[in-house]
Write an enzyme that holds these catalytic residues in place. Structure first.
Site, PDB file in Angstrom:
ATOM      1  N   ARG A 121       0.805  -1.242   0.000  1.00 57.67           N
ATOM      2  CA  ARG A 121       0.000   0.000   0.000  1.00 57.67           C
ATOM      3  C   ARG A 121       0.831   1.281   0.000  1.00 57.67           C
ATOM      4  O   ARG A 121       0.336   2.354   0.325  1.00 57.67           O
ATOM      5  CB  ARG A 121      -0.971   0.036   1.172  1.00 57.67           C
ATOM      6  N   LYS A 143       4.183  11.422 -11.251  1.00 57.23           N
ATOM      7  CA  LYS A 143       3.383  10.561 -12.135  1.00 57.23           C
ATOM      8  C   LYS A 143       4.100   9.221 -12.258  1.00 57.23           C
ATOM      9  O   LYS A 143       5.282   9.184 -12.630  1.00 57.23           O
ATOM     10  CB  LYS A 143       3.258  11.188 -13.531  1.00 57.23           C
ATOM     11  N   GLU A 185      12.522  18.738 -24.494  1.00 55.74           N
ATOM     12  CA  GLU A 185      11.691  18.964 -23.308  1.00 55.74           C
ATOM     13  C   GLU A 185      12.109  20.280 -22.621  1.00 55.74           C
ATOM     14  O   GLU A 185      11.261  21.018 -22.120  1.00 55.74           O
ATOM     15  CB  GLU A 185      11.854  17.762 -22.363  1.00 55.74           C
ATOM     16  N   LYS A 227       8.711  23.180 -13.620  1.00 54.71           N
ATOM     17  CA  LYS A 227       7.830  22.027 -13.405  1.00 54.71           C
ATOM     18  C   LYS A 227       7.325  22.001 -11.963  1.00 54.71           C
ATOM     19  O   LYS A 227       6.138  21.745 -11.710  1.00 54.71           O
ATOM     20  CB  LYS A 227       8.540  20.715 -13.764  1.00 54.71           C
ATOM     21  N   GLU A 237      -3.289  17.253 -11.968  1.00 56.48           N
ATOM     22  CA  GLU A 237      -3.661  17.614 -13.338  1.00 56.48           C
ATOM     23  C   GLU A 237      -5.164  17.787 -13.524  1.00 56.48           C
ATOM     24  O   GLU A 237      -5.787  17.158 -14.387  1.00 56.48           O
ATOM     25  CB  GLU A 237      -3.117  16.571 -14.331  1.00 56.48           C
ATOM     26  N   ARG A 241      -1.869  21.788 -14.883  1.00 54.64           N
ATOM     27  CA  ARG A 241      -0.707  20.934 -15.167  1.00 54.64           C
ATOM     28  C   ARG A 241      -0.657  20.503 -16.632  1.00 54.64           C
ATOM     29  O   ARG A 241       0.399  20.126 -17.140  1.00 54.64           O
ATOM     30  CB  ARG A 241      -0.711  19.717 -14.226  1.00 54.64           C
ATOM     31  N   ASN A 245       1.911  19.475 -21.125  1.00 54.32           N
ATOM     32  CA  ASN A 245       1.698  18.582 -22.266  1.00 54.32           C
ATOM     33  C   ASN A 245       1.766  19.321 -23.601  1.00 54.32           C
ATOM     34  O   ASN A 245       1.345  18.782 -24.623  1.00 54.32           O
ATOM     35  CB  ASN A 245       0.333  17.884 -22.154  1.00 54.32           C
ATOM     36  N   HIS A 248       2.399  17.486 -26.834  1.00 54.42           N
ATOM     37  CA  HIS A 248       2.303  16.045 -26.582  1.00 54.42           C
ATOM     38  C   HIS A 248       1.196  15.361 -27.375  1.00 54.42           C
ATOM     39  O   HIS A 248       1.325  14.196 -27.726  1.00 54.42           O
ATOM     40  CB  HIS A 248       2.105  15.771 -25.086  1.00 54.42           C
ATOM     41  N   HIS A 252       2.290  12.334 -29.379  1.00 53.51           N
ATOM     42  CA  HIS A 252       1.817  10.970 -29.097  1.00 53.51           C
ATOM     43  C   HIS A 252       1.264  10.314 -30.345  1.00 53.51           C
ATOM     44  O   HIS A 252       1.444   9.116 -30.557  1.00 53.51           O
ATOM     45  CB  HIS A 252       0.748  10.982 -28.003  1.00 53.51           C
ATOM     46  N   HIS A 265      10.915   9.609 -27.660  1.00 51.36           N
ATOM     47  CA  HIS A 265       9.802  10.442 -27.184  1.00 51.36           C
ATOM     48  C   HIS A 265      10.098  11.939 -27.418  1.00 51.36           C
ATOM     49  O   HIS A 265       9.247  12.675 -27.923  1.00 51.36           O
ATOM     50  CB  HIS A 265       9.537  10.159 -25.706  1.00 51.36           C
TER      51      HIS A 265
HETATM   52  N1  GLY Z   1       5.103  14.993 -18.149  1.00 54.77           N
HETATM   53  C1  GLY Z   1       4.021  15.831 -17.836  1.00 54.77           C
HETATM   54  C2  GLY Z   1       3.673  15.864 -16.383  1.00 54.77           C
HETATM   55  O1  GLY Z   1       4.429  15.397 -15.553  1.00 54.77           O
HETATM   56  O2  GLY Z   1       2.628  16.356 -16.043  1.00 54.77           O
END
Ligand code: GLY
Length: 360
Positions: A121, A143, A185, A227, A237, A241, A245, A248, A252, A265
């Site tokens: 957990r 994330k 990036e 960031k 998000e 947030r 992107n 992206h 993608h 990427h």
């Molecule tokens: N890579 C985008 C984020 O961490 O929100």
């Protein structure tokens, strides 16, 4: 050494950026956590390069340390691989005070974070990103995910690390194309939030490509600070947030439609950012000068800028399947000026098609 803090109440943590600091990881941990033991999760090649320094530092700080090695490549971001790691951790008698250390790029970081979030957990973990891309993006912000056969990052959870350690020396051995993909990036951060960073990148291309330490420290620290601010404002998000992107959704589609084999990427992101900037021209958000300036900077770094020959219908249909779109609406981050973006819902498909045609 530079120290940034990401302020998320009881989930707050430091991002340490410096040179030759891997042997001090044990000390950094002892100031912040009391682990019963630490387990490094890494790839074989990364272990060969940096494992020894970290392991001996951990032992010197008095921690029993183990290593779990996982195969290289995106293939490792799977539930099957996670299960193999859980097995090893149970064999090693890991408990709820055991701490995982992700040593590697985005694959190692995302998988380790996912395992840390779910093992008994939730246990603590630390990020030691060794690629530029993971240093400025995936290691910060919590994330974590594994892939599902039907989509990337489909199974995951938010779980913040307890510490991020960025050692600039790890970039000395990073393959050049991966370094440049990471720069895409960094350029993204200039576009979404900081014209000064963008101009710095324009003016210091040579120094950055020759891995000048001061330049690297500046661009990584600035990117992580941007960031951190975004994540502090919208950790999960709900909306803000999403500005991270930028590029992206297009990127993608390129990755999906080329089966993740043709582009790294960051390379797909670079093309995606140009397309998103042309879309911003189409919707009246900015002048042509913006996509042209972005294209020129990417070219200066010798990052691929031409999109593959994809049918716009296929691109749009893949966008509708992307988890970055909701309720079947095409939502995009559009650029107003270098350094300023906004999230726009319900962008017309015709504008997207027009933008795709601008970048062949
Ligand atoms: N890579 C985008 C984020 O961490 O929100």
């Amino acid at each position: 050494m530079k120290r940034l803090n990401i302020d998320l109440d009881e989930r707050s943590y430091d991002i340490l950026i410096g040179q030759n600091i891997l042997s001090q990881v044990g000390e950094f941990i002892s100031k912040r956590l009391e682990p019963s033991r630490s387990i490094i999760i890494t790839h074989p090649s990364v272990r060969n390069l940096f494992g020894e320094k970290i392991e001996s530092g951990l032992v010197n700080a008095g921690y029993a340390s183990g290593v779990i090695v996982i195969p290289e490549g995106e293939i490792s971001k799977s539930l099957q691989q996670a299960e193999l790691v859980y097995d090893r951790m149970l064999e090693m008698n890991c408990d709820r005070k055991s701490t995982l250390i992700a040593l590697g790029g985005g694959v190692v970081g995302d998988l380790t974070g996912f395992i840390a979030a779910t093992y008994q957990r939730g246990i603590p973990f630390i990020q030691i990103p060794t690629t530029l891309l993971s240093q400025v993006d995936s290691s910060v912000g919590g994330k974590t995910a594994v892939n599902h056969p039907r989509g990337k990052n489909m199974i995951g959870v938010f779980h913040q690390p307890k510490l991020v350690v960025v050692d600039l020396d790890t970039l000395q051995t990073l393959p050049k194309n991966e370094f440049k993909a990471g720069l895409a990036e960094v350029i993204k951060y200039g576009i979404i939030a900081d014209e000064k960073l963008f101009t710095f990148l324009e003016n210091n291309t040579k120094e950055i490509l020759s891995l000048n330490r001061d330049c690297l420290e500046y661009i990584i620290e600035t990117s992580c600070a941007i960031k951190a601010k975004v994540v502090e404002k919208d950790e999960r998000e709900s909306r803000h947030r999403m500005i991270l992107n930028f590029g992206h959704t297009f990127g993608h589609s390129i990755e999906t439609l080329t089966n993740y084999t043709q582009y790294l990427h960051g390379e797909a992101l670079a093309i995606g950012m140009i397309q998103a900037a042309w879309l911003s021209v189409e919707t009246g958000e900015c002048s042509e000068n913006v996509p042209i300036r972005i294209t020129n900077l990417l070219k200066k770094f010798n990052i691929p800028v031409h999109s593959p020959n994809l049918k716009s219908e296929d691109v749009i249909s893949s966008m509708h399947h992307d988890k970055k779109t909701t309720h079947n609406k095409l939502r995009f981050v559009l650029v107003k000026n270098i350094g300023s973006v906004e999230i726009v819902d319900d962008v017309p498909e015709l504008a997207v098609k027009a933008a795709l045609n601008k970048n062949h």
